[in-house]
Design an enzyme around this catalytic site. Structure first.
Site, PDB file in Angstrom:
ATOM      1  N   LEU A  23       0.846  -1.212   0.000  1.00 28.42           N
ATOM      2  CA  LEU A  23       0.000   0.000   0.000  1.00 28.42           C
ATOM      3  C   LEU A  23       0.876   1.254   0.000  1.00 28.42           C
ATOM      4  CD1 LEU A  23      -2.843   1.184   0.041  1.00 28.42           C
ATOM      5  CD2 LEU A  23      -2.704   1.207   2.544  1.00 28.42           C
ATOM      6  N   SER A 460      20.693  15.588  14.246  1.00 34.63           N
ATOM      7  CA  SER A 460      20.884  15.064  12.903  1.00 34.63           C
ATOM      8  C   SER A 460      20.967  16.206  11.894  1.00 34.63           C
ATOM      9  CB  SER A 460      19.745  14.116  12.539  1.00 34.63           C
ATOM     10  OG  SER A 460      18.511  14.769  12.632  1.00 34.63           O
ATOM     11  N   GLU A 511      24.884  12.763  13.003  1.00 32.99           N
ATOM     12  CA  GLU A 511      24.267  11.434  13.060  1.00 32.99           C
ATOM     13  C   GLU A 511      24.144  10.684  11.728  1.00 32.99           C
ATOM     14  OE1 GLU A 511      20.570  11.534  15.373  1.00 32.99           O
ATOM     15  OE2 GLU A 511      21.306  13.224  16.549  1.00 32.99           O
ATOM     16  N   CYS A 543       6.092   3.925   7.752  1.00 31.04           N
ATOM     17  CA  CYS A 543       6.180   2.733   8.598  1.00 31.04           C
ATOM     18  C   CYS A 543       7.484   2.772   9.391  1.00 31.04           C
ATOM     19  CB  CYS A 543       6.189   1.480   7.731  1.00 31.04           C
ATOM     20  SG  CYS A 543       4.712   1.330   6.719  1.00 31.04           S
ATOM     21  N   TRP A 588       9.798   2.976  21.448  1.00 29.93           N
ATOM     22  CA  TRP A 588       9.846   2.684  20.019  1.00 29.93           C
ATOM     23  C   TRP A 588      10.380   1.294  19.716  1.00 29.93           C
ATOM     24  CZ3 TRP A 588      11.689   8.279  18.333  1.00 29.93           C
ATOM     25  CH2 TRP A 588      10.650   9.173  18.588  1.00 29.93           C
ATOM     26  N   ASP A 626      18.268  12.310  24.189  1.00 28.96           N
ATOM     27  CA  ASP A 626      16.953  12.639  23.634  1.00 28.96           C
ATOM     28  C   ASP A 626      15.839  11.815  24.275  1.00 28.96           C
ATOM     29  OD1 ASP A 626      17.931  14.447  21.704  1.00 28.96           O
ATOM     30  OD2 ASP A 626      18.422  12.807  20.331  1.00 28.96           O
ATOM     31  N   GLU A 632       4.642  10.074  25.142  1.00 28.65           N
ATOM     32  CA  GLU A 632       3.871   9.048  24.443  1.00 28.65           C
ATOM     33  C   GLU A 632       3.443   7.889  25.331  1.00 28.65           C
ATOM     34  OE1 GLU A 632       5.704   7.949  20.770  1.00 28.65           O
ATOM     35  OE2 GLU A 632       5.296   5.830  21.160  1.00 28.65           O
ATOM     36  N   HIS A 721       9.560  20.631  10.274  1.00 26.03           N
ATOM     37  CA  HIS A 721       8.608  19.708   9.646  1.00 26.03           C
ATOM     38  C   HIS A 721       8.229  20.149   8.247  1.00 26.03           C
ATOM     39  CE1 HIS A 721       8.231  19.299  14.014  1.00 26.03           C
ATOM     40  NE2 HIS A 721       8.157  18.025  13.735  1.00 26.03           N
ATOM     41  N   CYS A 753      13.649  20.426  16.017  1.00 25.79           N
ATOM     42  CA  CYS A 753      13.951  18.994  16.079  1.00 25.79           C
ATOM     43  C   CYS A 753      15.124  18.731  15.132  1.00 25.79           C
ATOM     44  CB  CYS A 753      12.707  18.196  15.675  1.00 25.79           C
ATOM     45  SG  CYS A 753      12.824  16.431  16.031  1.00 25.79           S
TER      46      CYS A 753
HETATM   47  N1  GLN Z   1      18.871  13.846  17.987  1.00 22.63           N
HETATM   48  C1  GLN Z   1      17.795  13.429  17.175  1.00 22.63           C
HETATM   49  C2  GLN Z   1      17.868  14.096  15.806  1.00 22.63           C
HETATM   50  O1  GLN Z   1      18.282  15.200  15.722  1.00 22.63           O
HETATM   51  C3  GLN Z   1      16.469  13.758  17.807  1.00 22.63           C
HETATM   52  C4  GLN Z   1      15.318  13.285  16.976  1.00 22.63           C
HETATM   53  C5  GLN Z   1      13.962  13.409  17.653  1.00 22.63           C
HETATM   54  O2  GLN Z   1      13.767  14.176  18.544  1.00 22.63           O
HETATM   55  N2  GLN Z   1      12.977  12.666  17.210  1.00 22.63           N
HETATM   56  O3  GLN Z   1      17.503  13.531  14.812  1.00 22.63           O
HETATM   57 ZN    ZN Z   2      12.517  16.148  18.176  1.00 23.98          ZN
END
Ligand code: GLN
Ligand code: ZN
Length: 785
Positions: A23, A460, A511, A543, A588, A626, A632, A721, A753
């Site tokens: 899918l 990252s 990273e 996914c 996770w 992190d 969650e 984002h 982020c």
């Molecule tokens: N250190 C991670 C990054 O920069 C943190 C990612 C996250 O918060 N989901 O990708």
């Molecule tokens: Zn983040």
């Protein structure tokens, strides 16, 4: 049509992405314009047909045993589209026949040139994200999609009577948010009476098509939703009563409605049990995994309340991957039946939280494989337990076999390791705390010499196709370890040089060597394994492949140290060591179910603590741990939250408290709703906390101010984002807002982020604006000093 008994065995839902993520491929090709709507529909038919065949073969043979839980993107969106709930900001999306087609559906999910998509948020305490409907006083509801009827007919044409699925009306409205144009204080639940006729109409169509049962999913009844949803427990009960009085008003049968299964996954019904029992629905599915099994004293009362309804006992966990303890489940079923309840067997939740089939994971150790049950194995377990209810003898061999396997699991090498256990048993309070913040802050200042408003990033940098390609070639054996390491080092050097050029104060290595922030650690710690085909839907076509945490956790060798050391050697600025925290590693992964999460979290924490000690020894002075998933795992019931926050915060502290005073510990959290867990964030005792704030225009600084948060904090000024580049002026404004609420000596400047999913061009420009805006803000501070 006459009333039909509820099937003896069922599941509440099944993975819908396809065994090989067919899918995902089909929708992404459609979005990219490389395939047609007809091709997408054909791919969806193929997946649905494969599911029907597979589930029938696994034992769901009775009519209505197979739920119709296919979705092109998300089940909440499916229901919103069926109800015609399009936010006014999208303008007209309905076609001339008043229908919302596939393109309208994807527009809501993905946005268009003018409009942001519907917001996305976590579905209960899972890592699945649903789309949040926007409801206002003016939202017009009308039956706008027959897709659920068409899917029922499709199955019927292929010889299977399925059980159509919809998100129930109470949950639908409780999970919705007030649209932007709604007046202050408007609650979507106030529109209940307006959605009910559309539900009733849809039920009638399903009944006319031959559906005997429908499943209305009401997980909101097991959660104490945040005050944002604006409904008290009594109001929720009243809504349940009103909704189901309306939906059960018409008679069952042709031209009437199908019978209703109300499902309540992810926890116990608690206070809502009475309201649900009082409705006229014909069956109720309860979660006997997360929710408590009624005690012997409670059972007669439960039996009386649910008399006349079928109770679908969710004794097989839909949300984790461990083989069911059939003996324990049989005992639960026995106690319910002995109390006089009409019992059927089900999963506790939909099985779309777990992969398809353990049999695909041939690379796993046979012992480990025998402990696991993915979706297909869970169907088998449900069928076995239904067989047990019909004839206990018939299931005895299977029950005995599972008991043997579970006993072997407890004894298997690596499950309980003395050296790990001795270490956690010897922990004392002192292992969980550092010196006072004031002493640490002074030591760090002397060590780091940072300017006011220090700039940094979250870790990252963009994962380029070269980086991902190198990893793929390494995994295929095309290149060796040495060549891979050289390529990663090139990337690290480029990231460090870029940050130097831009003028960042605290640097990261980017990273590049990490495929995923959890899997990378799972692959390097003892006690974990990873799957090859174990994909589960995270949202839409996305996914993830969670690792399996099955044994005692320890660290055989340093993980991140060589990379950090290399990166630090390239610069005189401080380089951040970068680790994933214990709670996020648990959240996770699929985590062992044979001991409390708190104990597992402490084992992970100790492995991280060793890593931190080695990073310090290698000259790393700033270390970020992190915890984006802290929120969650927060339990759905308020009463259960303090205990969770206690162990989760402690595990973070255990991981970090060995750090020297002069080592600056950072943490990063990915969300902005702080109100709920700000005390816990405070409890983490990190020297610096970075959080998301750009999209909410720095709203979070109000929470920080009112809470009197006293340590370093970096509310994000760049929304990573989206590919959009924030202007320097815009960042200056956000910084001015932050400075107005939080003492400037506490403030850091960073993106929301990690930059992993972004491209280099937009990242470079955005980061340049971030640094330049910071210089201006520093100038303003100096002028005002
Ligand atoms: N250190 C991670 C990054 O920069 C943190 C990612 C996250 O918060 N989901 O990708
Ligand atoms: Zn983040």
């Amino acid at each position: 049509m006459t009333e039909k008994n509820f099937p003896a065995a069922t599941i509440l839902g099944y993975p819908r992405i396809g065994r090989r993520r067919e899918l995902k491929k089909a929708v992404e090709a459609y979005w990219a314009g490389t395939s047609s709507a007809a091709e997408l529909e054909a791919a969806a038919d193929t997946i649905q047909l494969a599911t029907l065949r597979r589930l029938t073969e696994l034992g769901l043979t009775e009519p209505s045993a197979i739920p119709g839980t296919f979705s092109f993107y998300d089940q909440v969106l499916d229901t919103a589209v069926a109800l015609g709930a399009v936010p006014a900001r999208f303008g007209a999306l309905h076609d001339a026949d008043g229908e919302l087609g596939l393109d309208a559906y994807f527009t809501l999910a993905r946005g268009n040139a003018e409009q942001q998509p519907l917001e996305m948020t976590k579905w209960f305490d899972t890592n699945y994200h649903y789309l949040v409907p926007e409801i206002g006083p003016e939202t017009a509801f009308s039956l706008s999609s027959d897709r659920v009827v068409d899917e029922f007919r499709f199955a019927q044409a292929n010889g299977v009577v399925t059980r159509p699925y919809l998100v129930g009306p109470v949950t639908f409205l409780l999970l919705s948010k007030a649209s932007d144009d709604a007046p202050e204080g408007f609650a979507p639940l106030s529109r209940l009476d307006d959605v009910l006729p559309v539900y009733a109409q849809l039920l009638e169509r399903l009944g006319a098509a031959g559906a005997e049962w429908v499943q209305l999913d009401e997980p909101a009844l097991v959660a104490d939703l945040d005050s944002a949803a604006g409904a008290t427990s009594a109001e929720v009960s009243a809504a349940v009563e009103r909704a189901y009085a309306a939906l059960t008003a018409s008679a069952v049968g042709t031209a009437g409605r199908p019978q209703i299964l109300l499902s309540a996954p992810y926890g116990g019904l608690g206070e809502q049990a009475a309201a649900v029992a009082a409705t006229g629905v014909e069956a109720v599915a309860i979660d006997l995994f997360k929710g408590a099994v009624p005690s012997a004293e409670e059972l007669p009362e439960v039996a009386k309340k649910f008399a006349g309804k079928t109770l679908v006992a969710g004794v097989v966990d839909g949300h984790n991957i461990w083989r069911n303890d059939l003996k324990a489940s049989a005992a639960k079923l026995d106690s319910l039946r002995a109390a006089g309840l009409d019992v059927a067997v089900g999963t506790s939740t939909s099985t779309f939280h777990v992969p398809h089939d353990v049999e695909e994971e041939t690379q796993l150790d046979a012992g480990l494989r025998s402990w696991l049950a993915f979706a297909d194995q869970k169907v088998g377990e449900v069928a076995t337990l239904a067989g047990y209810l019909a004839d206990p003898e018939s299931a005895q061999a299977a029950i005995d076999e599972v008991s043997r396997v579970l006993a072997s699991r407890a004894e298997a090498p690596g499950v309980r390791r003395a050296e790990v256990r001795e270490r956690t048993a010897a922990l004392t309070d002192a292992d969980f705390s550092r010196s006072d913040f004031a002493a640490r802050a002074a030591a760090q200042e002397a060590e780091l010499h940072l300017p006011p408003l220090p700039t940094t990033t979250i870790g990252s940098f963009p994962q380029t196709s070269q980086v991902r390609g190198a990893r793929a070639r390494l995994n295929k054996g095309v290149i060796g370890e040495a060549e891979y390491e050289r390529l990663m080092k090139d990337e690290i050097k480029r990231v460090v040089d870029l940050q130097e050029e831009l003028g960042f104060d605290v640097l990261v290595h980017g990273e590049p060597e990490r495929n995923d922030m959890v899997q990378y650690f799972a692959e390097n710690l003892d006690g974990f394994d990873v799957t090859v085909h174990g994909w589960v839907q995270s949202y839409g076509s996305r996914c993830t492949r969670p690792s399996i945490l099955w044994g005692d956790v320890s660290r055989p060798a340093p993980i991140t140290v060589p990379w950090a050391e290399y990166a630090q050697s390239l610069t005189d600025k401080p380089m951040k060591g970068m680790l994933t925290g214990p709670v996020t590693i648990l959240a996770w992964s699929f985590v062992r179910n044979d001991q409390p999460l708190a104990e597992t979290a402490n084992q992970v924490a100790l492995a991280l603590r060793d890593e931190i000690a080695d990073l310090e020894a290698a000259g790393i002075k700033v270390i970020q741990v992190d915890e984006p998933a802290l929120r969650e795992l927060l339990p759905l019931r308020r009463a259960d939250q303090p205990a969770y926050l206690d162990w989760s915060v402690k595990s973070f502290r255990l991981a970090t408290a060995g750090a020297a005073d002069a080592t600056q510990v950072h943490t990063h959290l990915c969300y902005s709703e702080f109100g709920v867990i700000i005390d816990a964030i405070d409890g983490l005792d990190a020297d610096v906390t970075s959080i998301e704030a750009a999209r909410s225009r720095m709203e979070v600084v109000n929470d920080l101010e009112s809470h009197g948060f006293g340590r370093g904090v970096g509310p994000g000024v760049y929304d990573i984002h989206s590919p959009r580049v924030p202007s320097q002026g815009e960042i200056e404004e956000l910084l001015a807002t932050a400075v107005a609420h939080v003492p400037s000596r506490q403030l850091w400047v960073n993106p929301d982020c990690g930059l992993k999913t972004r491209g280099y061009a937009e990242t470079e420009e955005s980061l340049r604006n971030l640094v330049e805006a910071t210089k201006v803000a520093r100038g303003v501070l100096a002028a005002n000093a």
